[in-house]
Scaffold this active site. Structure first.
Site, short mmCIF file in Angstrom:
data_model
loop_
_atom_site.label_atom_id
_atom_site.label_comp_id
_atom_site.label_asym_id
_atom_site.label_seq_id
_atom_site.Cartn_x
_atom_site.Cartn_y
_atom_site.Cartn_z
N GLU A 182 -5.66 -12.33 3.52
CA GLU A 182 -6.34 -11.47 3.30
C GLU A 182 -7.70 -11.31 2.27
O GLU A 182 -6.85 -10.80 1.06
CB GLU A 182 -6.66 -9.46 3.28
CG GLU A 182 -5.70 -9.93 5.27
CD GLU A 182 -4.44 -8.54 5.42
OE1 GLU A 182 -4.95 -7.58 4.13
OE2 GLU A 182 -4.71 -8.21 6.98
N HIS A 187 -7.62 -8.06 0.24
CA HIS A 187 -5.77 -7.63 -0.11
C HIS A 187 -5.30 -7.88 -1.59
O HIS A 187 -5.44 -8.75 -1.87
CB HIS A 187 -5.31 -7.39 1.24
CG HIS A 187 -4.00 -6.96 0.77
ND1 HIS A 187 -3.35 -6.37 1.62
CD2 HIS A 187 -2.71 -7.84 0.26
CE1 HIS A 187 -2.14 -5.60 1.07
NE2 HIS A 187 -1.70 -6.50 0.83
N ASP A 241 -7.37 -2.49 -1.56
CA ASP A 241 -8.42 -3.43 -0.66
C ASP A 241 -9.20 -3.21 -1.33
O ASP A 241 -9.93 -2.23 -1.29
CB ASP A 241 -8.04 -2.99 0.85
CG ASP A 241 -6.83 -3.23 1.71
OD1 ASP A 241 -6.06 -4.29 1.43
OD2 ASP A 241 -7.04 -2.86 2.47
N HIS A 245 1.13 -1.04 0.15
CA HIS A 245 0.22 0.21 0.45
C HIS A 245 1.07 1.18 -0.07
O HIS A 245 1.01 2.35 -0.84
CB HIS A 245 -0.35 0.59 1.20
CG HIS A 245 -1.91 -0.83 1.58
ND1 HIS A 245 -2.82 -1.00 0.09
CD2 HIS A 245 -2.25 -1.91 1.74
CE1 HIS A 245 -4.32 -1.59 0.18
NE2 HIS A 245 -3.39 -2.35 1.65
C1 LIG Z 1 -4.77 -3.60 7.82
C2 LIG Z 1 -5.05 -4.17 6.05
N1 LIG Z 1 -6.51 -3.97 5.34
C3 LIG Z 1 -3.85 -4.41 5.19
O1 LIG Z 1 -3.77 -4.23 4.02
N2 LIG Z 1 -2.85 -5.67 5.19
C4 LIG Z 1 -1.50 -5.73 4.81
C5 LIG Z 1 -1.39 -7.31 5.07
C6 LIG Z 1 -1.29 -4.54 4.75
O2 LIG Z 1 -1.13 -3.41 5.49
O3 LIG Z 1 0.03 -4.06 4.10
ZN LIG Z 2 -4.76 -4.37 1.79
#
Ligand SMILES: C[C@@H](N)C(=O)N[C@H](C)C(=O)O
Ligand SMILES: [Zn+2]
EC number: 3.4.13.22
Length: 187
Positions: free
Chosen positions: A166, A169, A110, A103
């Site tokens: 997840e 993601h 997401d 990110h």
């Molecule tokens: C926090 C969650 N939405 C997410 O994106 N998790 C991954 C592992 C991240 O923080 O990159």
């Molecule tokens: Zn994510």
């Protein structure tokens, strides 16, 4: 955010496809921390990553679905706030200024799926349900299985890779970008 943030090779996903729904959960208090994490409403990604997302959305629209974005580019400071709230690397990436990825690089998103009238389809868990319910190997109901596979197939087809823990993601299979901090409000 201030003057150290520059315009770079990023794109607002809505400028590529205005039908993509953007609902950034960390711009609200409706997220796992209960606090607003950042104060912008633009979902921005590296331009080539944003183009892949638009391509996935075009594939999905033909099947009667639209992508909803819950998070896209995430400033390093926001990642730090999330990590402080939940320091578990299974579910939140530990920020490392020397190894910016996902990110924070603007190459991860997401998402969930909506029908064409904007209603979210049923998925196996809520966003940021940090439990085995979020796992891609979770035993989904047949309704959830259908939604999951429609979204996953389109995302993989255009070059995204899903994170095993997840379901929401997805990372661009190209993460070869120079790390840079930008202000999404400029896009
Ligand atoms: C926090 C969650 N939405 C997410 O994106 N998790 C991954 C592992 C991240 O923080 O990159
Ligand atoms: Zn994510």
């Amino acid at each position: 955010m201030n003057g150290k943030y520059v315009i770079a090779e990023f794109n607002n996903v809505k400028s590529l496809d205005k039908s993509i729904i953007v609902d950034l959960k960390y711009n609200t208090t409706n997220n796992f921390t209960g606090k607003r994490i950042y104060n912008f409403s633009q979902a921005i990604l590296r331009t080539s990553t944003a183009k892949k997302l638009a391509k996935a959305n075009a594939i999905l629209k033909k099947q009667g679905y639209i992508i909803k974005v819950w998070d896209a580019y995430r400033p390093l400071s926001a990642q730090q706030t999330l990590w402080n709230a939940y320091p578990n690397s299974d579910y939140v990436a530990k920020p490392d200024p020397k190894n910016i990825r996902g990110h924070q690089l603007g190459a991860t998103v997401d998402i969930t799926l909506c029908t064409l009238d904007g209603k979210e389809v049923q998925m196996q868990s809520n966003f940021d349900d940090f439990s085995s319910r979020a796992s891609r190997s979770y035993k989904r109901s047949s309704v959830q299985e259908k939604s999951y596979h429609i979204m996953d197939k389109a995302m993989r087809q255009v070059g995204f890779v899903g994170y095993s823990k997840e379901w929401w993601h997805y990372s661009d299979n190209n993460q070869n970008f120079k790390a840079i901090q930008v202000n999404p409000a400029n896009y």
